[in-house]
Design an enzyme around this catalytic site. Structure first.
Site, PDB file in Angstrom:
ATOM      1  CG  ASN A 168     -25.467   6.008  18.314  1.00  0.00           C
ATOM      2  OD1 ASN A 168     -24.532   7.049  18.574  1.00  0.00           O
ATOM      3  ND2 ASN A 168     -25.909   5.111  17.565  1.00  0.00           N
ATOM      4  CE1 TYR A 172     -24.388   2.862  12.765  1.00  0.00           C
ATOM      5  CE2 TYR A 172     -26.461   2.635  14.133  1.00  0.00           C
ATOM      6  CZ  TYR A 172     -25.155   3.304  13.844  1.00  0.00           C
ATOM      7  OH  TYR A 172     -24.777   3.710  15.308  1.00  0.00           O
ATOM      8  NE  ARG A 173     -26.015  -3.981   4.495  1.00  0.00           N
ATOM      9  CZ  ARG A 173     -25.020  -4.036   4.624  1.00  0.00           C
ATOM     10  NH1 ARG A 173     -24.198  -2.987   3.977  1.00  0.00           N
ATOM     11  NH2 ARG A 173     -24.149  -4.724   5.350  1.00  0.00           N
ATOM     12  CD1 TRP A 186     -24.895  -3.170  15.259  1.00  0.00           C
ATOM     13  CD2 TRP A 186     -26.652  -2.420  15.907  1.00  0.00           C
ATOM     14  NE1 TRP A 186     -26.025  -4.137  16.363  1.00  0.00           N
ATOM     15  CE2 TRP A 186     -27.076  -3.420  17.054  1.00  0.00           C
ATOM     16  CE3 TRP A 186     -27.624  -1.210  16.031  1.00  0.00           C
ATOM     17  CZ2 TRP A 186     -28.356  -3.370  17.578  1.00  0.00           C
ATOM     18  CZ3 TRP A 186     -29.061  -0.843  16.623  1.00  0.00           C
ATOM     19  CH2 TRP A 186     -29.071  -1.843  17.397  1.00  0.00           C
ATOM     20  N   GLY A 191     -22.110   3.918  17.597  1.00  0.00           N
ATOM     21  CA  GLY A 191     -22.696   3.487  18.562  1.00  0.00           C
ATOM     22  C   GLY A 191     -23.342   3.020  19.044  1.00  0.00           C
ATOM     23  CG  ASP A 281     -21.810  -1.271   0.979  1.00  0.00           C
ATOM     24  OD1 ASP A 281     -21.807  -0.140   1.625  1.00  0.00           O
ATOM     25  OD2 ASP A 281     -21.191  -2.534   2.344  1.00  0.00           O
TER      26      ASP A 281
HETATM   27  C1  LIG Z   1     -26.379   6.270   3.210  1.00  0.00           C
HETATM   28  C2  LIG Z   1     -25.833   5.572   3.815  1.00  0.00           C
HETATM   29  C3  LIG Z   1     -25.693   4.208   4.338  1.00  0.00           C
HETATM   30  C4  LIG Z   1     -24.969   4.093   6.066  1.00  0.00           C
HETATM   31  N1  LIG Z   1     -24.499   2.587   6.193  1.00  0.00           N
HETATM   32  C5  LIG Z   1     -24.308   1.910   7.260  1.00  0.00           C
HETATM   33  C6  LIG Z   1     -24.353   0.963   8.048  1.00  0.00           C
HETATM   34  O1  LIG Z   1     -25.036   0.174   7.056  1.00  0.00           O
HETATM   35  N2  LIG Z   1     -23.911   0.600   8.743  1.00  0.00           N
HETATM   36  C7  LIG Z   1     -22.844   0.968   9.220  1.00  0.00           C
HETATM   37  O2  LIG Z   1     -22.088   0.987  10.649  1.00  0.00           O
HETATM   38  N3  LIG Z   1     -22.695   2.475   8.964  1.00  0.00           N
HETATM   39  C8  LIG Z   1     -23.587   2.934   8.145  1.00  0.00           C
HETATM   40  N4  LIG Z   1     -23.404   4.290   7.710  1.00  0.00           N
HETATM   41  C9  LIG Z   1     -22.108   5.003   8.263  1.00  0.00           C
HETATM   42  C10 LIG Z   1     -22.778   5.938   9.657  1.00  0.00           C
HETATM   43  O3  LIG Z   1     -24.484   5.842   9.852  1.00  0.00           O
HETATM   44  C11 LIG Z   1     -21.730   6.213  10.023  1.00  0.00           C
HETATM   45  O4  LIG Z   1     -20.666   6.464  10.593  1.00  0.00           O
HETATM   46  C12 LIG Z   1     -22.681   6.913  11.378  1.00  0.00           C
HETATM   47  O5  LIG Z   1     -21.300   8.114  11.829  1.00  0.00           O
HETATM   48  C13 LIG Z   1     -22.668   6.362  12.613  1.00  0.00           C
HETATM   49  O6  LIG Z   1     -23.259   7.200  13.777  1.00  0.00           O
HETATM   50  P1  LIG Z   1     -22.771   6.834  15.297  1.00  0.00           P
HETATM   51  O7  LIG Z   1     -21.491   6.882  15.809  1.00  0.00           O
HETATM   52  O8  LIG Z   1     -23.518   7.188  15.700  1.00  0.00           O
HETATM   53  O9  LIG Z   1     -23.328   5.005  15.128  1.00  0.00           O
HETATM   54  C14 LIG Z   1     -23.863   4.719   6.622  1.00  0.00           C
HETATM   55  C15 LIG Z   1     -24.327   6.124   6.139  1.00  0.00           C
HETATM   56  C16 LIG Z   1     -24.494   6.474   4.868  1.00  0.00           C
HETATM   57  C17 LIG Z   1     -23.998   7.287   4.583  1.00  0.00           C
HETATM   58 MN   LIG Z   2     -23.824   8.537  17.764  1.00  0.00          MN
END
Ligand SMILES: Cc1cc2nc3c(=O)[nH]c(=O)nc-3n(C[C@H](O)[C@H](O)[C@H](O)COP(=O)(O)O)c2cc1C
Ligand SMILES: [Mn+2]
Length: 484
Positions: A168, A172-173, A186, A191, A281
């Protein structure tokens, strides 16, 4: 196809879409404030390259995706709808009628092949290896005054399911706790969190690798809402029309993009949590502090003279709006595979993705709008949609004023509003409980007698074609001579 971040930055520079800032600007609040000011200018302002962040000798690239034009450029298309067309084409294979037809399909076969990442022996992201490297060498921003610290805001976080080995990648910050550890934000629905859940059940450490500053299509792919179990790198390879090249990490059993600027290798420990936040945020408000896993660094590798790619989120619109718009376009044709009656879909900037979704449908039967709401609430990250507004197919959901007008004129609040409860985005602040609350759908389609509405529907006002032509011709002259 941009082979790396430097290549993309050079292209932006050539197109005069990049402002190079040579004077020293501090990563402590100043770079974020300048970027915010630029983001709020018409069209989203230029991309920014801070060549001399105060106290560091690594440049900071920011707001690279922060306009429609640059988002298109990052994806190598002239309009984001072209992306939707490409996805539609690849996911709707036609049986060839003959040899000529089959030949025409060859480019598509090539694009399918591009989706498969490949492992190569060495990559520029490992030109310099620093087993004792420190996060203090990177100009990581503190974005807003009440932030709990400095945050890596645009990382690609790589993990593998400890049981299945499935990869995956998510953005995630990561809050910097000290030179060798950060938070790992996350959220529970994502994921990375699922892989960590499995690791905790097995009582095992979870290897984590973080790529900073890959090529633009790769950076985007980590933010895309790929269905669980589908590799984000396949989407990246498809978009960049070339297979993603990976190299093996030196201290963890993971592979990372060879073309990235910087790689952070490390792990999260089962059972370990640490307070993370607050963080200004993308809701436009500070997220509350909460407990999240801790990322421990085992090695930093980077190319010679790396650039630090980052972003700042805050009151919309900012850079993340444009990244989200690309996801909106790419996933629409995929959603339409199961919901073909959806004509268009839009996430207005002020709705910060999960608060407002506008959908137009080709209404075919009574209750159709409500079927769409329920489908949306059950579909991947669309489950977070707090307000779903459904309109008829002729309404342009990309035009928020038009939608507001149609909703106002078409809905009877008591009859047309549907409430439900379910999982909420972790950033939801109004629900009584974290991550669980209520949602609302508004059926703003025209109501049918079969839905119990027997009054006549009023006719929309329009002049005759002849009068409209006359008006258009006269307008040319009027608009030349006078202004409002
Ligand atoms: C700039 C930016 C920062 C983000 N920060 C976070 C975060 O801190 N935590 C989180 O869960 N998702 C965050 N997201 C959203 C995830 O990247 C997004 O939901 C992504 O689809 C997650 O992928 P996954 O489904 O593989 O987990 C952020 C997105 C962007 C564009
Ligand atoms: Mn994913």
């Amino acid at each position: 196809m941009f082979k790396d971040l430097n290549h993309f930055i050079a292209a932006l520079d050539d197109a005069r879409m990049l402002a190079r800032i040579a004077e020293p600007v501090s990563p402590d609040l100043e770079i974020a404030a300048v970027t915010d000011r630029v983001s709020k200018s018409p069209g989203g302002g230029p991309a920014l390259l801070f060549e001399n962040p105060t106290g560091y000798d690594m440049p900071v690239a920011i707001n690279l995706f922060g306009s429609m034009r640059r988002m298109c450029m990052a994806m190598d298309v002239s309009s984001l709808d072209d992306l939707a067309d490409q996805v539609e084409e690849i996911t709707t294979p036609k049986l060839p009628g003959g040899i000529l037809d089959a030949m025409k399909m060859l480019p598509m076969v090539g694009r399918l092949k591009d989706a498969l990442p490949k492992t190569v022996k060495d990559g520029r992201c490992q030109e310099v290896v620093r087993k004792n490297g420190s996060l203090d060498e990177i100009p990581i921003l503190k974005c807003w005054p009440d932030d709990g610290g400095r945050y890596i805001t645009l990382p690609m976080v790589f993990t593998k399911d400890p049981e299945t080995g499935m990869r995956n990648v998510g953005t995630y910050r990561m809050q910097v706790f000290d030179a060798r550890s950060t938070g790992m934000h996350w959220q529970r629905h994502k994921g990375g969190a699922q892989h960590y859940r499995v690791a905790e059940r097995l009582g095992r450490r979870l290897p984590v690798a973080v790529a900073l500053g890959p090529d633009p299509a790769l950076a985007f792919s980590a933010t895309a809402p790929m269905p669980e179990g589908l590799d984000e790198l396949m989407l990246a390879g498809f978009l960049r029309r070339e297979r993603v090249e990976l190299v093996k990490c030196l201290t963890q059993d993971l592979e990372v993009p060879a073309n990235a600027q910087i790689i952070l290798e490390g792990y999260v420990e089962p059972g370990e949590r640490r307070r993370e936040g607050p963080f200004g945020d993308h809701t436009g408000f500070y997220s509350h502090p909460d407990d999240y896993p801790v990322f421990h660094l085992t090695c930093i590798t980077h190319r010679k003279n790396p650039i630090y790619l980052t972003t700042v989120v805050g009151i919309p619109p900012m850079e993340d709006f444009y990244l989200g718009k690309a996801s909106e376009r790419i996933f629409l044709p995929l959603i339409r595979k199961t919901l073909p009656e959806i004509v268009d879909m839009s996430f207005p900037a002020a709705g910060i993705f999960h608060n407002i979704v506008l959908i137009s449908i080709d209404k075919r039967y009574p209750g159709h709008a409500r079927k769409i709401m329920n489908a949306v609430w059950g579909l991947g990250q669309l489950m977070f949609s707090k307000t779903v507004i459904v309109v008829d197919k002729e309404v342009d959901v990309q035009n928020e004023a038009e939608v507001a007008w149609i909703v106002g004129t078409h809905y009877d609040p008591e009859r047309d509003v549907q409430f439900t409860r379910g999982p909420m985005d972790d950033l939801e602040d109004a629900s009584d409980l974290p991550a669980y609350g209520s949602k609302m759908g508004i059926d703003a389609t025209r109501k049918w007698p079969s839905e119990g509405f027997t009054r006549p529907w009023p006719k929309k006002i329009a002049t005759t074609p002849a009068a409209a032509a006359r008006a258009e011709e006269m307008w040319q002259r009027i608009s030349q001579g006078w202004t409002s």
